[in-house]
Design an enzyme around this catalytic site. Structure first.
Site, PDB file in Angstrom:
ATOM      1  N   HIS A 182      -8.553 -63.544  36.089  1.00 44.63           N
ATOM      2  CA  HIS A 182      -9.552 -64.351  36.799  1.00 44.63           C
ATOM      3  C   HIS A 182      -9.126 -64.324  38.263  1.00 44.63           C
ATOM      4  CE1 HIS A 182     -12.048 -68.161  37.344  1.00 44.63           C
ATOM      5  NE2 HIS A 182     -11.324 -68.117  38.458  1.00 44.63           N
ATOM      6  N   ASP A 310     -19.203 -64.107  29.804  1.00 48.69           N
ATOM      7  CA  ASP A 310     -18.568 -65.345  30.268  1.00 48.69           C
ATOM      8  C   ASP A 310     -19.345 -66.549  29.730  1.00 48.69           C
ATOM      9  OD1 ASP A 310     -16.807 -67.092  31.445  1.00 48.69           O
ATOM     10  OD2 ASP A 310     -17.423 -66.687  33.511  1.00 48.69           O
TER      11      ASP A 310
END
Length: 435
Positions: A182, A310
């Site tokens: 991330h 996601d």
């Protein structure tokens, strides 16, 4: 349940004329001229009538919330959403409660996925203990567990310490694993609420600069190449990151670098900030239109390897509040294909074979799944999705399979409808219903 399934008149990858596909014993048993395959015994016949047949989709980035937030999603409900969206395998991120940073938790997620039986649920292990970024989690123990973890990520948090990230990359090579990052330099995003730009400034949102993502991606690509490790960049959101990836992939060792883009970063932009509706709050944030257009190009070119949802369910109280207090994230499993069709297929950036590449084949390859994303030929596993490319549907959050309803596409009319999903020859979703 029938012993065999005959899909009549399907177009493989949306190409050519329709063919008959016979599925038996969990594999594609035979592919022949339409009308020429004669079923034997107890065979269920599916009339495809020219619909597009693709390998089942693989999502490298899903939040199933179990354990800990079963009020927003469970592995069972998330699996149902995935099957209805055409997925046959999903990777469940580690930011659960407790965190999936040890063998006990990842095995729990893996077993619950097997119990649901609608998609293959692969748990993602945390890179660091408690997602705190301070010391490595038990990567080896999770890799050797029954879950066989081969992807590790602190998603939701960046592994910001370069020494910790370097050690994780080095250790992952011995495990045959991939580290999924991330990318967010946290010192650049303190208090950030939206994409840094003119619109955020005018509306009073604290800015999330593109450089916060791009700088970490550049750093980690260099670390991965020096370690000869595999790095996967989560939810790419800026044109600059696409440029960094192009540069990094062209360097020695660049083959070990991969990246994903979400459907919402392909379609939606920071124009959504004008509504002040927290359903549009996501991390990384929705960017400028120029970023979205560049991401589409990068996906078509292969600079960005694949699409990942996601998928991030949230309770009503975590979204129906003022923007600054709202949790970031959006539903994505049931809308992903339609958004890809809208942004990539309709403009001619991808054909349906290209959709198979970015939603099935390439993610399966990145994850090392030998039985997913396989060619549509006899003898291969029957992990399949049938799509009506000409149909349209209206998105209603309350009608989706997830417990949560936080979709940014509420009321939108989107193209392409999944009509059938098969997991190893067993129907998991059909015409908008499970099984």
């Amino acid at each position: 349940m029938s012993d065999q399934i005959l899909i009549r008149g399907a177009r493989l990858y949306g190409e050519g004329i329709g063919v008959d596909v016979l599925v038996a014993d969990g594999i594609i048993a035979h592919i022949g001229e339409a009308g020429a395959v004669e079923p034997e015994g107890d065979t269920e016949i599916i009339e495809a009538a020219g619909q597009v047949l693709l390998p089942g989709f693989v999502d490298l980035h899903t939040h199933l919330r179990e354990p800990g937030r079963e009020d927003t999603e469970t592995i069972a409900t998330g699996s149902a959403a995935a099957a209805l969206g055409g997925y046959t395998a999903v990777f469940a991120m580690a930011n659960t409660d407790p965190v999936a940073d040890n063998a006990v938790v990842v095995e729990h997620v893996w077993r619950r996925g097997r119990e649901a039986g609608l998609v293959d649920v692969h748990p993602v292990g945390a890179v660091t203990v408690g997602l705190k970024g301070e010391r490595l989690a038990e990567l080896g123990t999770m890799a050797r567990s029954a879950a066989g973890v081969r992807m590790f990520s602190d998603d939701g948090h960046c592994v910001a310490d370069p020494l910790i990230m370097r050690r994780a990359l080095e250790y992952s090579t011995a495990l045959g694993a991939v580290i999924a990052q991330h990318a967010e330099e946290p010192r650049l995003t303190v208090g950030a609420q939206a994409h840094e730009g003119e619109r955020a400034s005018r509306l009073g949102y604290a800015g999330w600069p593109a450089a916060a993502e791009e700088s970490i991606v550049a750093r980690d690509c260099l670390l991965a190449q020096h370690a000869r490790a595999r790095l996967h960049v989560c939810h790419v959101s800026t044109a600059g990151t696409a440029d960094v990836l192009r540069w990094a992939k062209g360097r020695p060792g660049g083959a070990g670098i991969s990246a994903e883009v979400t459907p919402h970063h392909l379609l939606l932009t920071d124009e959504r900030l004008e509504t002040y509706d927290p359903v549009n709050k996501v991390n990384p944030p929705l960017r400028a239109e120029s970023d979205a257009l560049r991401l589409r190009e990068a996906l078509a070119e292969g600079v960005i390897d694949c699409v990942a949802t996601d998928h991030a369910p949230h309770a009503v109280q975590d979204k129906d509040c003022e923007w600054a207090q709202a949790r970031p994230g959006m539903l994505g499993l049931q809308t992903a294909l339609s958004v890809v069709a809208e942004t990539m297929v309709r403009p001619g950036l991808l054909d349906w074979r290209g959709v198979a590449r970015v939603m099935s084949e390439r993610p399966a390859e990145i994850a090392g799944l030998a039985d997913q994303g396989r060619p549509l030929v006899a003898g291969e596993p029957a992990n399949l999705v049938l799509v009506d490319p000409d149909a349209e549907w209206t998105v209603r959050g309350a009608e989706l399979a997830s417990i949560a309803a936080n979709t940014p596409y509420e009321g939108m009319r989107l193209p392409a409808v999944v009509t059938l999903t098969l997991l190893r020859g067993r129907i998991t979703a059909r015409e908008g219903k499970i099984g």
